[in-house]
Design an enzyme around this catalytic site. Sequence first.
Site, mmCIF file in Angstrom:
data_model
loop_
_atom_site.group_PDB
_atom_site.id
_atom_site.type_symbol
_atom_site.label_atom_id
_atom_site.label_comp_id
_atom_site.label_asym_id
_atom_site.label_seq_id
_atom_site.Cartn_x
_atom_site.Cartn_y
_atom_site.Cartn_z
ATOM 1 N N LEU A 30 18.131 31.765 -7.891
ATOM 2 C CA LEU A 30 17.564 32.180 -9.175
ATOM 3 C C LEU A 30 17.805 31.174 -10.288
ATOM 4 O O LEU A 30 18.821 30.485 -10.307
ATOM 5 C CB LEU A 30 18.142 33.543 -9.567
ATOM 6 C CG LEU A 30 17.916 34.645 -8.527
ATOM 7 C CD1 LEU A 30 18.558 35.949 -9.005
ATOM 8 C CD2 LEU A 30 16.428 34.851 -8.240
ATOM 9 N N HIS A 31 16.844 31.123 -11.205
ATOM 10 C CA HIS A 31 16.950 30.287 -12.400
ATOM 11 C C HIS A 31 16.448 31.095 -13.592
ATOM 12 O O HIS A 31 16.073 32.265 -13.441
ATOM 13 C CB HIS A 31 16.169 28.977 -12.212
ATOM 14 C CG HIS A 31 14.759 29.175 -11.736
ATOM 15 N ND1 HIS A 31 13.799 29.845 -12.481
ATOM 16 C CD2 HIS A 31 14.127 28.832 -10.581
ATOM 17 C CE1 HIS A 31 12.657 29.870 -11.822
ATOM 18 N NE2 HIS A 31 12.833 29.275 -10.650
ATOM 19 N N HIS A 34 13.258 33.298 -13.240
ATOM 20 C CA HIS A 34 13.462 34.621 -12.644
ATOM 21 C C HIS A 34 14.153 35.558 -13.642
ATOM 22 O O HIS A 34 13.789 36.718 -13.782
ATOM 23 C CB HIS A 34 14.362 34.519 -11.404
ATOM 24 C CG HIS A 34 13.841 33.633 -10.311
ATOM 25 N ND1 HIS A 34 14.429 32.436 -9.986
ATOM 26 C CD2 HIS A 34 12.787 33.787 -9.459
ATOM 27 C CE1 HIS A 34 13.780 31.884 -8.962
ATOM 28 N NE2 HIS A 34 12.779 32.680 -8.626
ATOM 29 N N GLN A 58 5.065 33.741 4.514
ATOM 30 C CA GLN A 58 4.259 33.005 3.533
ATOM 31 C C GLN A 58 4.483 31.503 3.616
ATOM 32 O O GLN A 58 3.931 30.747 2.827
ATOM 33 C CB GLN A 58 4.506 33.533 2.122
ATOM 34 C CG GLN A 58 5.866 33.197 1.539
ATOM 35 C CD GLN A 58 6.091 33.920 0.219
ATOM 36 O OE1 GLN A 58 6.167 35.137 0.167
ATOM 37 N NE2 GLN A 58 6.178 33.168 -0.862
ATOM 38 N N ASP A 147 3.186 30.874 -10.926
ATOM 39 C CA ASP A 147 2.401 30.982 -9.692
ATOM 40 C C ASP A 147 1.081 31.685 -10.044
ATOM 41 O O ASP A 147 0.913 32.878 -9.793
ATOM 42 C CB ASP A 147 3.198 31.745 -8.636
ATOM 43 C CG ASP A 147 4.459 30.994 -8.263
ATOM 44 O OD1 ASP A 147 4.371 30.052 -7.466
ATOM 45 O OD2 ASP A 147 5.536 31.318 -8.808
ATOM 46 N N VAL A 173 8.707 29.630 -17.709
ATOM 47 C CA VAL A 173 9.880 29.071 -18.388
ATOM 48 C C VAL A 173 10.019 27.604 -17.967
ATOM 49 O O VAL A 173 9.921 27.284 -16.776
ATOM 50 C CB VAL A 173 11.155 29.865 -18.038
ATOM 51 C CG1 VAL A 173 12.388 29.243 -18.699
ATOM 52 C CG2 VAL A 173 10.997 31.324 -18.452
ATOM 53 N N SER A 182 11.779 25.731 -11.153
ATOM 54 C CA SER A 182 11.413 26.115 -9.794
ATOM 55 C C SER A 182 12.629 25.939 -8.908
ATOM 56 O O SER A 182 13.391 24.973 -9.078
ATOM 57 C CB SER A 182 10.277 25.218 -9.281
ATOM 58 O OG SER A 182 10.160 25.351 -7.871
HETATM 59 P P1 AMP Z 1 10.019 32.814 -6.272
HETATM 60 O O1 AMP Z 1 11.475 33.113 -6.119
HETATM 61 O O2 AMP Z 1 9.713 31.369 -6.392
HETATM 62 O O3 AMP Z 1 9.166 33.545 -5.270
HETATM 63 O O4 AMP Z 1 9.604 33.423 -7.688
HETATM 64 C C1 AMP Z 1 9.810 34.782 -7.973
HETATM 65 C C2 AMP Z 1 9.063 35.138 -9.239
HETATM 66 O O5 AMP Z 1 9.538 34.333 -10.316
HETATM 67 C C3 AMP Z 1 7.550 34.872 -9.120
HETATM 68 O O6 AMP Z 1 6.847 35.918 -9.780
HETATM 69 C C4 AMP Z 1 7.403 33.569 -9.849
HETATM 70 O O7 AMP Z 1 6.114 33.386 -10.410
HETATM 71 C C5 AMP Z 1 8.443 33.711 -10.937
HETATM 72 N N1 AMP Z 1 8.817 32.390 -11.452
HETATM 73 C C6 AMP Z 1 9.193 31.293 -10.735
HETATM 74 N N2 AMP Z 1 9.414 30.251 -11.553
HETATM 75 C C7 AMP Z 1 9.166 30.684 -12.812
HETATM 76 C C8 AMP Z 1 9.211 30.072 -14.104
HETATM 77 N N3 AMP Z 1 9.550 28.795 -14.265
HETATM 78 N N4 AMP Z 1 8.891 30.828 -15.188
HETATM 79 C C9 AMP Z 1 8.534 32.134 -15.027
HETATM 80 N N5 AMP Z 1 8.480 32.772 -13.849
HETATM 81 C C10 AMP Z 1 8.789 32.059 -12.754
#
Ligand code: AMP
Length: 276
Positions: A30-31, A34, A58, A147, A173, A182
Amino acid sequence: MLILTSLVELRHYRRALTGAFGLVPTMGYLHEGHLSLVRRAKTECAHVGVSIFVNPTQFGPAEDLSKYPRDLERDVQLLTAAGADVVWTPPPEEVYPLNFQTWIMLEEVTKPLEGKARPGHFRGVATVVAKLFNAFTPDKAYFGQKDAQQAVVIQRMARDLNFPVDVIICPTVREPDGLALSSRNVYLNPAERHAATVLHRALSAAKAQYEAGERDAEILRATLSSTLATEPLVREEYVSVADKETLAELTLVEHGALLSMAVRVGKARLIDNFLV
Ligand code: AMP
């Protein structure tokens, strides 16, 4: 914060709750992106649940599933601090039992862009999100604009299949230099990390051109491409100026557009987008 792994426990926990439930689906590591979703959910829901599941279906066969970064201990600390109430971290066999054979597939919106570059990706995404919606029965579910095509796909699926959930898309963000946060940014070495700022520069250049009155989508795509080309460490996979809902490539931008791109930088594949 409660940490659950089984579906039975999650259902049991969820059934006892009253008040709005917000879900934030993630693949962990997480960042702030999230966490911004968790914080937004906290402001709108009585209870907030997060899923951490690196969804194997996926990922394509040549993609980074086995190398995808993981750190559950740190994730749990961050989610506790952000005020999440429950995190569900199922093992793959809890989500995909033996002989699993039911998939959600969307048609037009999954054909271009990420769907074209990553065959099968959205089949995996839509299926796992449908399963998460059934597991958590959230009132609201939070996704990132980062995304962009995923956001369109999930909104479409929720409407098409009558999931009783509000799908809420939250802003991307970014780092101070514009790079979208990311989990995959950890793959970048310092030179690649520096080069990766070109995605934001390219999107900003095309947006500025659009705001100055340019409506020819081909010219905007050329600006995206030529800006990316200034960074030798960055290889363009695609650039796009597409309709925000159908994701079809535009000729003329009449009612706004989704500017988006995918690139390779070293071992990382990065995507970014602006809505204009
Ligand atoms: P992931 O863990 O990459 O599957 O992302 C989980 C959720 O966090 C998804 O809805 C992503 O679109 C969202 N997300 C990932 N990176 C960002 C970001 N930089 N800013 C906002 N939402 C994000």
